[in-house]
Design an enzyme around this catalytic site. Structure first.
Site, short mmCIF file in Angstrom:
data_model
loop_
_atom_site.label_atom_id
_atom_site.label_comp_id
_atom_site.label_asym_id
_atom_site.label_seq_id
_atom_site.Cartn_x
_atom_site.Cartn_y
_atom_site.Cartn_z
N ARG A 77 6.50 -5.88 6.27
CA ARG A 77 6.04 -5.91 4.79
C ARG A 77 6.77 -7.54 4.44
NH1 ARG A 77 6.34 -0.14 4.52
NH2 ARG A 77 3.86 0.17 4.64
N SER A 110 -2.78 -4.31 4.48
CA SER A 110 -2.94 -5.91 5.32
C SER A 110 -3.75 -6.44 6.17
CB SER A 110 -1.68 -5.28 6.51
OG SER A 110 -0.83 -4.30 6.83
N SER A 153 -3.16 3.38 11.16
CA SER A 153 -2.49 3.78 9.99
C SER A 153 -2.53 5.64 10.74
CB SER A 153 -3.59 3.90 8.53
OG SER A 153 -3.44 4.98 7.69
N ASP A 155 -3.03 7.81 8.21
CA ASP A 155 -3.13 8.58 7.12
C ASP A 155 -4.99 8.96 8.04
OD1 ASP A 155 -0.99 8.21 6.64
OD2 ASP A 155 -1.19 6.94 5.19
N ARG A 645 2.19 6.47 47.28
CA ARG A 645 2.58 7.87 47.17
C ARG A 645 0.98 8.84 46.19
NH1 ARG A 645 6.14 7.01 49.48
NH2 ARG A 645 9.13 6.98 49.23
P1 ADP Z 1 -0.19 -1.62 4.89
O1 ADP Z 1 -0.75 -3.03 5.64
O2 ADP Z 1 -0.01 -0.11 5.53
O3 ADP Z 1 -1.43 -0.87 4.03
P2 ADP Z 1 1.25 -3.08 2.75
O4 ADP Z 1 0.12 -2.28 1.69
O5 ADP Z 1 2.68 -2.45 2.36
O6 ADP Z 1 1.30 -2.17 4.21
O7 ADP Z 1 1.05 -4.22 3.55
C1 ADP Z 1 1.70 -4.68 4.26
C2 ADP Z 1 1.49 -6.51 3.78
O8 ADP Z 1 0.57 -6.59 4.23
C3 ADP Z 1 2.10 -6.19 2.94
O9 ADP Z 1 3.62 -6.48 2.74
C4 ADP Z 1 1.65 -8.24 2.73
O10 ADP Z 1 2.74 -9.12 3.57
C5 ADP Z 1 0.57 -8.23 3.28
N1 ADP Z 1 -0.24 -8.08 1.56
C6 ADP Z 1 -0.58 -6.58 1.53
N2 ADP Z 1 -1.69 -6.61 0.42
C7 ADP Z 1 -2.13 -7.85 0.32
C8 ADP Z 1 -2.13 -9.00 -0.57
N3 ADP Z 1 -3.61 -8.10 -1.43
N4 ADP Z 1 -2.39 -10.25 -0.23
C9 ADP Z 1 -1.38 -10.55 0.66
N5 ADP Z 1 -1.06 -9.87 1.30
C10 ADP Z 1 -1.30 -8.53 0.84
#
Ligand code: ADP
Length: 745
Positions: A77, A110, A153, A155, A645
C-alpha cells in the site's frame, strides 16, 4: 498514436494479495513476450513504481509460479502514490523505460488509483517537462497511459464481475476449515461461530453456508429480523431436538443488523451461551483465507484474464477508457473501469445506508434465491410435511458418481418436501428403477450430505432396454410418481431420451422428466459446467503439482492421462491450470506432424535448460497414439535430454470430497430443477428437459432442442465454450520461436 505492437507493458500487483495473482502475472508476461512486446514487472506495487523497482521480464522469470499463492512480485500500500510528487516520480520512471501500458492487478482502491494516474497523465508529463525531468520529445512520444485492470480480491465484491481473482481459493480454505470444525463439533455436540472475511460483501459467507450446510448465516446484504437472538436460539434448540449434533453459524465480518449496527462473533456467542447454557466456540478464520496455493479455477481463470489483458492493450481503443478484465457468464470480457468501480462503491454505500434490496439487486446473480436456499437447508423440518396422499417425485443418480451429487440430492429432497411433495429415492440407477428399489427420506437424515463425495443413492451405467419399460411403468404407477429427476452424465441424458421415446407405448412415461448434469467429464449440452467437474479438476491439478515436484535431479518429461471420455475439458483446463507444455484431446486430434513438431520443440526446450515438462492426454484423444505410444516416442527422441515418466490418474478423479463450487452448483441446480418439476406437475406439463447453468443462472432446456446441439457419436456438445483456451494454453507454455530467454544467455 504509434503502432500498438511496438509497445512496452508493465504489470504490478497492489493492495491486498489474492491467490491467483501469480498465474495472472505469468500470463501477462508470457503473452506479452509471445507478441514481441517488452514486458516489465513492477515490484511492490505503486511504491515500487515510485522507487523504480521495475524489472524487465523474460520467459523463465515466471516459470514455476502458477501454483504459488500470494504474489511473487510483491504488493504494497503506498501513501506516496496518492501525492503529486509520488505520481510525478511514477510517471517519470515509466517514461524513462518507454512504458505507456500498465496492467494493474488489485482491488477497487488500486484500480481507482490507476485510473486517476491515467487521467492526470497529460498534466503530469507537462509538469515533468516543465521541471526538465523529461524532454519535449519524450512527452510527445507518450501522450497517453493505457490502463487495464484485473480484480484481485478474495471478497468477490466487484460489480459487473462474476468472480474476482482469489475468491474461489478463499472458499476452498473456508470450506476445508469448516469441514474440520464440523467433525469436532459433531463429536462434542458443540456450536461453532465461524467468522469469515468479505468486508461489505457476504459472498464468501453465503457460499460457504450452502457448501457446509450451516445452521445460520449473517451477511451484510441481508440483515436478520430484530428478533434474531430469539430466532437463532429457537433454531438451535429445534435442531438439537431433531437430532442435529453440531451447529455451524457463519458470520461475515461486515455483518450488521437492520439498524446498521455491527453483529459480532462475541455477540452471537454471548447470546447462545446466555440463553441456551451451552458452550459456544468462536473461530475467526483470518488470513488463512487468503493464503495457500490457488485453486484450479483461480489458476485457469486468472491465466485467461492475463492473456486477455494483453490482447486488449494490443487493440487501438478510440474511447481512451481504462478497462477491467472480468468474467461474466464464463466469458472473459473487458468492462469500463470507472463505471465498474463506481457501481461497486454504490453497492457498498447501499449496504451501509440500509438499502438492502437495492444492494442485492445490483449484485445480481440471484442472491436472494441463494439466501432462500440457505434458509431452506438450515430448517429442521419441512413447512408442510407431505403425507401418503401427497404427489410424489422420484429422484435417482445414474452413470458414474460425480462429487456434488449428494449436495444436489439434499436440496432436491428438501425443496420438494418443503412444498408438500413426497420424495422417493431410486437406488442403483436404472437397476433400481426396474426392480422397484425405492426408498424414502427423513428430513434430518440427509442433513450432512452437502459435503459427501459419491452418491448416497448408488449408481451404475445401465440403460433401460425395451424389456424393462413395462416394469418401470408398473413401479412408477405403484408409487404414484408424478415426476422423475435424474442426476448424472451422458447416461442420465440417454435414460431420459429412451423413456421419452417410449411414451407412445407407455402412458406412465407421460410425466415430466428432468436431467441434472452431474459428471466429471463436463460433456453435456445445456450446461457449461457440470456438477463434479470442478472437483475433478482440482484433484488433477493437485496431483500434477505433486508429479512435477517429484522430479529428482534428472530432466523429466511427465506424460499424464486424464479422464473426460471424448471431451477434452479436464485435459485442457488442467493443462492450463498447471502450465502444461502440450495437451492432447480428441477435439483437436493428434497426428504425426504434431508429435514431430512437439518432439523438436521439447528437445530445444530442454537444451535451453528446462528441467521438467508436462504433457496431458485426454483418455480418448486418439486410439492409436495412446499414452504408451506417446511416452515411448518422446523417450526415444528425448535421448540424452530428458527421461519420460507416465501416469494414468484413473478413478481418483471421480472421488473425494466435493469442491465448494460443486457443492453450491449441486444445490443451485437441485433447487432450480425441483422448482421447475413442481411447476410442471402442477401445470400438467410433461416436457422433458435438462436443468443446467449456462452463464450465471440455472436454466431449463427442453429435450428436443438440446439433442440437436450434440454429437451423439462423440457424446459431447457440438460447441464447447472452453475450447478457446487451447490457444492460450499453448501460447503460454512454449517459448515462441525467435524469442530470447535472457536466463539462458
Ligand atoms: P485494494 O486495491 O485492495 O482495494 P487499497 O484500497 O489499500 O487496496 O489500495 C491500494 C493502493 O492503491 C493504495 O495504497 C494506493 O497506493 C493506491 N490507491 C488506492 N486508492 C487510490 C486513490 N484514490 N488515488 C490514488 N491511489 C490510490
Amino acid at each position: 498514436m504509434s503502432d500498438r505492437n511496438n509497445r512496452a507493458i508493465a504489470v504490478l500487483t497492489s493492495g491486498g494479495d489474492a491467490p491467483g495473482m501469480n498465474p495472472a502475472v505469468r500470463a501477462v508476461v508470457r503473452t506479452g513476450i509471445a507478441y514481441k512486446l517488452d514486458v516489465y514487472a513492477i515490484y511492490e506495487g505503486y511504491q515500487g513504481l515510485i522507487e523504480d523497482r521495475i524489472v524487465k521480464m523474460n520467459w523463465s522469470s515466471v516459470s514455476g509460479i502458477i501454483g504459488l499463492g500470494g504474489t511473487v512480485i510483491g504488493t504494497a500500500r503506498s501513501k506516496e502514490f496518492m501525492t503529486r510528487e509520488g505520481e510525478l516520480k511514477a510517471a517519470e520512471n515509466l517514461i524513462r523505460r518507454g512504458i505507456d501500458n500498465l496492467i494493474v492487478i488489485g482491488g477497487d482502491g488500486s484500480l481507482t488509483g490507476a485510473n486517476i494516474f491515467s487521467t492526470t497523465w497529460a498534466e503530469l508529463t507537462a509538469e515533468l517537462e516543465a521541471q526538465g525531468r523529461i524532454t519535449a520529445e519524450q512527452r510527445q512520444a507518450y501522450p497517453e497511459l493505457r490502463i487495464i485492470g484485473m480484480v484481485g480480491s478474495i471478497d468477490n465484491d466487484m460489480a459487473n464481475s462474476d468472480m474476482t481473482i482469489g475468491a474461489d481459493t478463499a472458499l476452498h480454505r473456508i470450506v476445508d476449515a469448516i469441514d474440520a470444525l464440523r467433525s469436532t463439533a459433531f463429536s462434542h455436540q458443540r456450536t461453532f461461530v465461524v467468522e469469515v472475511m468479505g468486508r461489505n460483501c457476504g459472498y464468501l459467507a453465503l457460499m460457504s453456508a450452502i457448501a457446509t450446510g450451516a445452521s445460520w448465516v449473517f451477511i451484510p446484504e441481508h440483515p436478520p429480523e430484530d428478533t434474531w437472538r430469539e430466532d437463532l436460539c429457537t433454531r438451535l434448540e429445534d435442531g438439537k431436538k431433531a437430532g442435529r449434533r453440531d451447529h455451524i453459524i457463519i458470520l461475515a465480518e461486515g455483518a450488521r443488523d437492520k439498524h446498521g449496527e455491527p453483529i459480532t462473533s462475541a455477540m452471537v456467542k454471548e447470546t447462545i451461551e446466555g440463553a441456551l447454557h451451552v458452550e459456544c466456540r468462536v473461530t475467526i478464520l483470518g488470513h488463512v483465507q487468503r493464503g495457500g496455493s490457488p485453486s484450479a479455477y483461480d489458476r485457469y481463470m486468472s491465466t485467461a484474464y492475463g492473456y486477455e489483458a494483453v490482447q486488449e492493450l494490443l487493440k487501438e481503443d478510440p474511447t481512451h477508457e481504462s478497462k477491467i478484465i472480468v468474467s461474466h457468464d464464463n466469458r472473459v470480457v473487458p468492462v469500463p473501469l470507472v463505471e465498474t468501480v463506481k457501481k461497486t462503491k454504490a453497492i457498498a454505500a447501499a449496504v451501509a445506508d440500509g438499502k438492502f434490496a437495492e444492494a442485492e439487486s445490483m449484485r445480481g446473480i440471484g442472491w436472494s434465491q441463494i439466501s432462500e436456499l440457505v434458509s431452506l437447508n438450515a430448517r429442521v423440518r419441512p413447512d408442510k410435511a407431505p403425507d401418503e396422499n401427497s404427489p410424489c417425485i422420484a429422484v435417482m443418480t445414474a452413470g458414474w458418481p460425480a462429487p456434488g451429487m449428494n449436495s444436489a440430492l439434499r436440496t432436491i429432497i428438501r425443496t420438494a418436501m418443503n412444498s408438500g411433495f413426497r420424495v422417493l429415492g431410486v437406488e442403483d440407477g436404472v437397476v433400481g428403477l426396474v426392480s422397484g428399489k425405492f426408498r424414502t427420506f427423513e428430513w434430518m437424515e440427509i442433513d450432512h450430505w452437502a459435503g459427501l463425495g459419491g452418491t448416497k443413492l448408488g449408481t451404475n451405467r445401465t440403460l433401460p432396454e425395451e424389456r424393462d419399460f413395462y416394469k418401470i411403468a408398473v413401479n412408477l404407477d405403484r408409487h404414484n410418481v408424478k415426476g422423475l429427476i435424474i442426476l448424472g452424465g451422458w447416461t442420465a441424458f440417454a435414460i431420459v431420451n429412451r423413456l421419452y421415446n417410449a411414451r407412445p407405448n407407455f402412458e406412465h412415461f407421460n410425466i415430466p422428466m428432468l436431467c441434472i448434469p452431474a459428471t466429471v467429464n463436463n460433456n453435456l449440452p445445456g450446461a457449461e459446467i457440470t456438477i463434479g467437474s470442478d472437483t475433478a479438476l482440482n484433484t488433477i491439478v493437485e496431483a500434477l503439482d505433486k508429479i512435477k515436484t517429484s522430479a529428482d535431479s534428472a530432466r523429466r518429461l511427465f506424460t499424464v492421462e486424464v479422464m473426460g471420455r471424448y471431451c477434452g475439458y479436464l485435459a485442457l483446463l488442467s493443462g492450463m491450470a498447471s502450465g502444461a507444455e502440450y495437451v492432447y484431446m480428441h477435439e483437436m486430434g493428434v497426428n504425426v506432424d504434431m508429435l514431430q513438431k512437439h518432439t523438436r520443440e521439447l528437445v530445444q526446450h530442454f537444451r535451453n535448460g528446462r528441467r521438467t515438462a508436462l504433457i496431458i492426454r485426454n483418455e480418448n484423444a486418439n486410439p492409436t497414439y495412446d499414452l504408451n505410444f506417446i511416452s515411448s516416442l518422446f523417450e526415444e527422441e528425448g535421448d540424452e535430454f530428458f527421461d519420460v515418466r507416465q501416469t494414468i490418474l484413473g478413478p481418483m478423479q471421480q472421488g473425494g470430497k466435493p469442491s465448494p463450487f460443486d457443492r453450491t452448483l449441486g444445490a443451485r441446480l437441485g433447487f432450480a430443477a425441483t422448482r421447475q418439476m413442481i411447476k410442471q406437475i402442477r401445470e400438467k406439463d410433461y416436457t422433458c428437459g435438462l436443468v443446467g447453468q449456462t452463464g450465471g443462472e440455472a436454466q431449463v432446456f427442453d429435450y428436443d432442442s438440446l439433442i440437436k446441439t450434440v454429437s451423439v457419436k462423440w457424446q459431447r456438445p457440438l460447441f464447447q465454450w472452453w475450447e478457446r483456451y487451447y490457444l492460450i494454453t499453448h501460447t503460454l507454455a512454449i517459448l515462441p520461436p525467435g524469442a530470447v530467454d535472457l536466463d539462458d544467455d
